[in-house]
Write a protein that holds these residues in place. Structure first.
Motif, PDB file in Angstrom:
ATOM      1  N   PRO A  50      51.166 -25.818  70.647  1.00  0.00           N
ATOM      2  CA  PRO A  50      51.911 -26.893  71.317  1.00  0.00           C
ATOM      3  C   PRO A  50      53.419 -26.740  71.179  1.00  0.00           C
ATOM      4  CG  PRO A  50      50.809 -27.702  69.329  1.00  0.00           C
ATOM      5  CD  PRO A  50      50.287 -26.320  69.580  1.00  0.00           C
ATOM      6  N   LEU A  51      53.873 -25.889  70.249  1.00  0.00           N
ATOM      7  CA  LEU A  51      55.314 -25.679  70.100  1.00  0.00           C
ATOM      8  C   LEU A  51      55.802 -24.505  70.953  1.00  0.00           C
ATOM      9  CD1 LEU A  51      55.791 -26.478  66.321  1.00  0.00           C
ATOM     10  CD2 LEU A  51      56.037 -27.972  68.286  1.00  0.00           C
ATOM     11  N   GLN A  52      54.855 -23.857  71.649  1.00  0.00           N
ATOM     12  CA  GLN A  52      55.179 -22.869  72.692  1.00  0.00           C
ATOM     13  C   GLN A  52      56.017 -21.687  72.197  1.00  0.00           C
ATOM     14  OE1 GLN A  52      56.515 -26.315  75.124  1.00  0.00           O
ATOM     15  NE2 GLN A  52      55.216 -25.456  76.712  1.00  0.00           N
ATOM     16  N   LYS A  53      55.612 -21.173  71.044  1.00  0.00           N
ATOM     17  CA  LYS A  53      56.272 -19.976  70.515  1.00  0.00           C
ATOM     18  C   LYS A  53      55.233 -18.949  70.103  1.00  0.00           C
ATOM     19  CE  LYS A  53      60.579 -21.998  69.326  1.00  0.00           C
ATOM     20  NZ  LYS A  53      61.610 -22.329  68.388  1.00  0.00           N
ATOM     21  N   PHE A  62      39.911 -22.294  64.686  1.00  0.00           N
ATOM     22  CA  PHE A  62      41.159 -22.574  63.940  1.00  0.00           C
ATOM     23  C   PHE A  62      42.377 -21.954  64.631  1.00  0.00           C
ATOM     24  CE2 PHE A  62      44.123 -21.538  60.380  1.00  0.00           C
ATOM     25  CZ  PHE A  62      44.413 -22.848  60.004  1.00  0.00           C
ATOM     26  N   LYS A  63      43.354 -22.796  64.924  1.00  0.00           N
ATOM     27  CA  LYS A  63      44.587 -22.323  65.575  1.00  0.00           C
ATOM     28  C   LYS A  63      45.747 -22.420  64.598  1.00  0.00           C
ATOM     29  CE  LYS A  63      43.101 -24.161  70.032  1.00  0.00           C
ATOM     30  NZ  LYS A  63      43.227 -25.312  70.933  1.00  0.00           N
ATOM     31  N   LEU A  64      46.638 -21.417  64.654  1.00  0.00           N
ATOM     32  CA  LEU A  64      47.769 -21.414  63.716  1.00  0.00           C
ATOM     33  C   LEU A  64      48.977 -20.739  64.342  1.00  0.00           C
ATOM     34  CD1 LEU A  64      48.453 -22.162  60.704  1.00  0.00           C
ATOM     35  CD2 LEU A  64      47.869 -19.800  60.115  1.00  0.00           C
ATOM     36  N   PHE A  65      50.155 -21.271  64.058  1.00  0.00           N
ATOM     37  CA  PHE A  65      51.395 -20.632  64.492  1.00  0.00           C
ATOM     38  C   PHE A  65      52.377 -20.554  63.324  1.00  0.00           C
ATOM     39  CE2 PHE A  65      53.251 -24.841  64.804  1.00  0.00           C
ATOM     40  CZ  PHE A  65      52.219 -25.632  65.286  1.00  0.00           C
ATOM     41  N   GLU A  66      53.482 -19.878  63.546  1.00  0.00           N
ATOM     42  CA  GLU A  66      54.494 -19.510  62.542  1.00  0.00           C
ATOM     43  C   GLU A  66      54.016 -18.246  61.813  1.00  0.00           C
ATOM     44  OE1 GLU A  66      57.552 -20.390  61.710  1.00  0.00           O
ATOM     45  OE2 GLU A  66      57.745 -22.045  63.103  1.00  0.00           O
ATOM     46  N   HIS A  68      54.954 -16.399  59.209  1.00  0.00           N
ATOM     47  CA  HIS A  68      54.741 -16.312  57.753  1.00  0.00           C
ATOM     48  C   HIS A  68      53.418 -16.981  57.374  1.00  0.00           C
ATOM     49  CE1 HIS A  68      59.405 -16.102  57.050  1.00  0.00           C
ATOM     50  NE2 HIS A  68      58.934 -15.060  57.702  1.00  0.00           N
ATOM     51  N   ALA A  69      53.185 -18.155  57.967  1.00  0.00           N
ATOM     52  CA  ALA A  69      51.925 -18.864  57.693  1.00  0.00           C
ATOM     53  C   ALA A  69      50.732 -18.032  58.155  1.00  0.00           C
ATOM     54  CB  ALA A  69      51.931 -20.221  58.392  1.00  0.00           C
ATOM     55  N   HIS A 104      64.248 -17.460  56.832  1.00  0.00           N
ATOM     56  CA  HIS A 104      64.403 -18.354  57.993  1.00  0.00           C
ATOM     57  C   HIS A 104      65.856 -18.712  58.289  1.00  0.00           C
ATOM     58  CE1 HIS A 104      60.237 -19.419  58.890  1.00  0.00           C
ATOM     59  NE2 HIS A 104      59.991 -19.512  57.596  1.00  0.00           N
TER      60      HIS A 104
END
Lengths: 250, 250
Positions: A50-53, A62-66, A68-69, A104
């Protein structure tokens, strides 16, 4: 269901995730989200992140963004990932978190600003901004100095004195590789003073071959394209200057 | 040996670490590093954190900086920290990492820029910069919208649909509290549209009382001081305008 990695290899954190998967034999499907076509803004991708990156992953439901995470999640969830990438030891793990957090607001913030304002802006319909680029360059140079004097001060070949790379090495080195898009004299000016950083980049590349070079292939092609554009522009400028001078002499 | 926390309560990540220790009954010694006196640049503190920023901790011989890394380390190292702060479950942990990573380049970057350029710059001998403040305000507002629409979209009272706070709630809410230093009309304009965010701040405050209010006491005192300065400045300006008008009428 196979892990899905949504990525654009022109994005440095996307490359870090792809290289990590390949080096560790994680079976995955790579789905390209072309940033130059703004595909990250599509409704389909908004369902994934949802943050479109990019990058983003889908592992089952399971969905994940970023990035490093994502790297930490992959290191903890997939068998066969060697401990050095993300050690079980709480203190060593904490040091890796510390470097990644620092990244960051320092190296990443500087590198993104520098490349956007001195190379990529026109790709996104924005003007180049030499003043913003100069500010960002200061932050990149300061960050490289800190890496050299603090994180690479031990006897090891990698960050925090390690003899094998961690996810922090991969993430930061992929960031620095983005400087390949700069004009060669600019890149040399920035990286030249940092010999330990240069050696560390080579060590990280060697530790993750051939996947490191393969994932960066698109970057080297883009580098050649931008270099050609610069040569053509410089040539046009030269010819235009000659034309301006000649009539006055005729 | 008792845990040492090097902090300045005027810094939002310092407050997050202090509140976390107090709420979880972690025995620690707080050592003030006064940022307004640039004590973070002293040779003594450079021995603790070579990057010269607060917060930093020393646990026995182990030194660590970067507040997110510190919060994770404390949650993993000290007995009695409830699971909801930093869950053992890999997926829930990954979501917390994701929010914390996002924080750096969004809410934090915006809030730091906004407060520095509209309030704190003179404390550090710098000029206020309304244009930079306006740019930062955009990033803060966008970040608050994303928190409201993405991270707080579930039925829970906390981020990611939780019913009890995690280290991510504490870190982000301490960041937002820094907006208390703004002029009240500016703060209301920024926070006003985000009702869920306002409720979440209150829920986080309630879940960590009385330590939350106690750690923020210095911030409220600074808020009152800056508000008084603004009133005096506005009054001086009004009197100066009257003086300018009066002679022409005499």
């Amino acid at each position: 269901m196979k892990l899905k990695v949504y990525a654009d290899r022109m994005s440095q954190p996307s490359r870090a995730v792809i290289i990590f998967c390949k080096v560790n034999g994680i079976d995955f499907e790579e789905i390209r989200v072309d940033l130059s076509k703004r595909q990250q803004l599509s409704p389909e991708f908004k369902e994934i992140n949802p943050l479109q990156k990019v990058p983003a992953i889908v592992d089952g439901r399971f969905k994940l963004f970023e990035s490093h995470a994502i790297l930490i999640y992959l290191a903890c969830s997939f068998r066969g990932v060697a401990d050095h990438w993300y050690p079980a030891d709480v203190s060593r793990k904490a040091k890796i978190h510390s470097v990644l957090d620092w990244h960051h607001s320092n190296l990443r913030q500087g590198a993104v600003g520098l490349i956007l304002n001195s190379v990529l802006a026109p790709v996104f319909g924005l003007p180049l901004d030499p003043q913003a680029a100069a500010e960002s360059e200061k932050l990149v140079s300061l960050s490289l100095s800190k890496i050299e004097s603090v994180s690479l001060k031990g006897n090891g070949r990698f960050l925090l004195g390690g003899f094998q790379p961690s996810i922090a090495d991969l993430s930061l080195v992929c960031e620095i590789l983005q400087l390949e898009l700069l004009d060669e004299k600019d890149r040399s000016r920035i990286l030249g003073p940092h010999k330990k950083v240069q050696k560390w980049i080579e060590d990280t590349r060697n530790a993750t071959r051939p996947h490191f070079d393969e994932a960066h292939d698109i970057l080297y092609k883009a580098k050649a394209k931008f270099q050609l554009q610069r040569s053509v522009a410089a040539n046009d400028e030269r010819e235009s200057s000659i034309k301006k001078v000649l009539p006055s002499k005729m």
